[in-house]
Design an enzyme around this catalytic site. Structure first.
Site, PDB file in Angstrom:
ATOM      1  N   GLU A 278      -4.072   7.380  -5.469  1.00 22.74           N
ATOM      2  CA  GLU A 278      -4.276   6.627  -6.721  1.00 22.74           C
ATOM      3  C   GLU A 278      -5.622   6.989  -7.352  1.00 22.74           C
ATOM      4  O   GLU A 278      -6.633   6.976  -6.655  1.00 22.74           O
ATOM      5  CB  GLU A 278      -4.261   5.127  -6.430  1.00 22.74           C
ATOM      6  CG  GLU A 278      -2.912   4.644  -5.924  1.00 22.74           C
ATOM      7  CD  GLU A 278      -2.938   3.184  -5.472  1.00 22.74           C
ATOM      8  OE1 GLU A 278      -4.004   2.541  -5.555  1.00 22.74           O
ATOM      9  OE2 GLU A 278      -1.898   2.698  -5.016  1.00 22.74           O
TER      10      GLU A 278
ATOM     11  N   HIS B 163      -1.459  -0.167  -9.608  1.00 26.97           N
ATOM     12  CA  HIS B 163      -2.116  -1.005  -8.590  1.00 26.97           C
ATOM     13  C   HIS B 163      -2.833  -2.190  -9.259  1.00 26.97           C
ATOM     14  O   HIS B 163      -4.033  -2.385  -9.090  1.00 26.97           O
ATOM     15  CB  HIS B 163      -3.110  -0.185  -7.752  1.00 26.97           C
ATOM     16  CG  HIS B 163      -3.432  -0.828  -6.425  1.00 26.97           C
ATOM     17  ND1 HIS B 163      -3.737  -0.118  -5.303  1.00 26.97           N
ATOM     18  CD2 HIS B 163      -3.502  -2.133  -6.053  1.00 26.97           C
ATOM     19  CE1 HIS B 163      -3.985  -0.938  -4.294  1.00 26.97           C
ATOM     20  NE2 HIS B 163      -3.850  -2.181  -4.730  1.00 26.97           N
TER      21      HIS B 163
ATOM     22  N   ARG C  72       0.838  -1.191   0.000  1.00 28.60           N
ATOM     23  CA  ARG C  72       0.000   0.000   0.000  1.00 28.60           C
ATOM     24  C   ARG C  72       0.874   1.241   0.000  1.00 28.60           C
ATOM     25  O   ARG C  72       1.867   1.310   0.750  1.00 28.60           O
ATOM     26  CB  ARG C  72      -0.873   0.046   1.261  1.00 28.60           C
ATOM     27  CG  ARG C  72      -2.145  -0.744   1.173  1.00 28.60           C
ATOM     28  CD  ARG C  72      -3.132  -0.158   0.153  1.00 28.60           C
ATOM     29  NE  ARG C  72      -4.402  -0.841   0.181  1.00 28.60           N
ATOM     30  CZ  ARG C  72      -4.675  -1.977  -0.449  1.00 28.60           C
ATOM     31  NH1 ARG C  72      -3.750  -2.566  -1.171  1.00 28.60           N
ATOM     32  NH2 ARG C  72      -5.869  -2.527  -0.372  1.00 28.60           N
TER      33      ARG C  72
END
Ligand SMILES: O=C(O)CC[C@@H](O)C(=O)O
Length: 347
Positions: A271, A290, A242
């Site tokens: 993000e 991601h 993360r």
């Protein structure tokens, strides 16, 4: 009229449990559910979810306000290992179990972390650009400056399931490995050919630091300027966990000022990143969006697993992977197997 109301954000889907999923230890009937697609804004979501029996929390933060507005919700399911999109404390206070899927995409994320390690090390993106830009002759001199991979040290921060799967992939490359994880037994590290270490040892001795700390408030900005200053000058920082575990400003400074050589990141603090995030313009950064968990198999498995967790709870049984298991004791749900977790939801 369907028996249950299950609310999902628009576009998120799940599959009612079938019979061939490895976690299915009891045959389940398909749930008789009305699936309601809710808007992604908080007020719209609350209006749709107020009377829900279950929520599939994907793509929308499930805040305390949402949780406090739920009148009959029996379970909140997540299609991820990370539980940062749900206020678990608020759910626990309301006695609502929250489920995640800690073991569905370990292989994908480990592949991705290994890919980032190799791509960062052999400067894949720069090399690709050189060829496309007609700078063929620059490729070799750039790599003549880097060491051989074999014998380099890979250090893990957090040694959960994904990190362990990375260790299995890294071993045949001849990497020396060490890990910092106060919650994992040292024997498990030794079994993976990994030496237990302090955070300081991992940072100061590793040529690659692979970050796997989970998305929990306790590890928010776990790595700050002082940690990047401890890292080796030529080292590569990899993050498939993360973005919030790293103080991104310090990471940017470390890359700009050459305290470390490269960062290969699948996750960022924000993000998608804003267009003026300095990382986007840096040569010594490799980025992916991601996506480490993504594969056709994972997508299918996620839908099935989410549906399975929902179905278990709605049919009166404990879920398989509950991140706040204390609430289960106070429900009328039937205990059908002990929840198996070696260190918590993100292990
Ligand atoms: O939704 C995804 O594909 C990524 C989820 C992943 O980061 C996780 O926490 O499980």
């Amino acid at each position: 009229m369907p028996k249950y109301r299950v609310v999902t954000p628009k576009g998120a889907s799940f599959t009612v449990a079938g019979s061939d999923y490895s976690y299915e230890r009891e045959a389940l009937d398909p749930i008789d559910a009305e699936i309601v697609e809710a808007p992604a804004d908080e007020a719209g979501f609350i209006a749709a979810a107020k009377n829900a029996d279950a929520i599939y929390a994907k793509g929308i933060p499930i805040t305390k306000s949402i949780i406090d507005a739920l009148e009959s919700c029996k379970v909140i399911t997540l299609g991820s290992v990370g539980v940062d999109s749900v206020d678990v404390k608020a759910a626990t206070a309301r006695g609502i179990p929250v489920t995640n899927i800690p073991d569905t995409f370990i292989e994908e994320v480990a592949d991705h972390a290994m890919m980032l390690l190799l791509a960062g090390f052999r400067r894949l993106v720069e090399q690709d650009r050189m060829v496309r830009d007609g700078r063929w002759a620059e490729g070799r001199p750039a790599l003549l400056k880097i060491p051989r991979l074999m014998g380099q040290t890979l250090g893990f921060i957090s040694f959960g399931r994904v990190a362990r799967a990375v260790a299995k992939r890294a071993a045949p490359f001849g990497l020396r490995m060490m890990a910092y994880d106060p919650f994992i037994q040292e024997t498990l590290m030794y079994e993976h050919g990994v030496i237990p270490a302090t955070l300081n040892e991992v940072l100061s001795q590793s040529d690659f630091v692979s970050m796997h700390a989970p998305a929990r408030p306790e590890v928010h900005h776990m790595l700050t300027e002082k940690h990047f200053r401890q890292m080796k000058k030529g080292s590569i920082f990899i993050n498939t966990g993360r973005g919030a575990t790293v103080d991104e400003e310090s990471l940017i400074k470390a890359l700009q000022e050459g305290w470390i050589a490269h960062a290969a990141l699948d996750v960022l603090e924000k993000e998608p990143p804003s267009h003026n995030n300095p990382l986007l313009g840096m040569e010594n950064v490799t980025l992916t969006a991601h996506v480490a968990s993504a594969s056709a198999r994972f997508d299918e498995a996620r839908k099935r697993r989410v549906g399975y967790e929902l179905s278990l709870v709605l049919q009166g049984m404990w879920p398989v992977s509950c991140v706040n298991p204390s609430v289960l004791q106070n429900t009328a749900l039937r205990r059908w197997q002990p929840v198996s977790m070696d260190r918590g939801p993100n292990s």
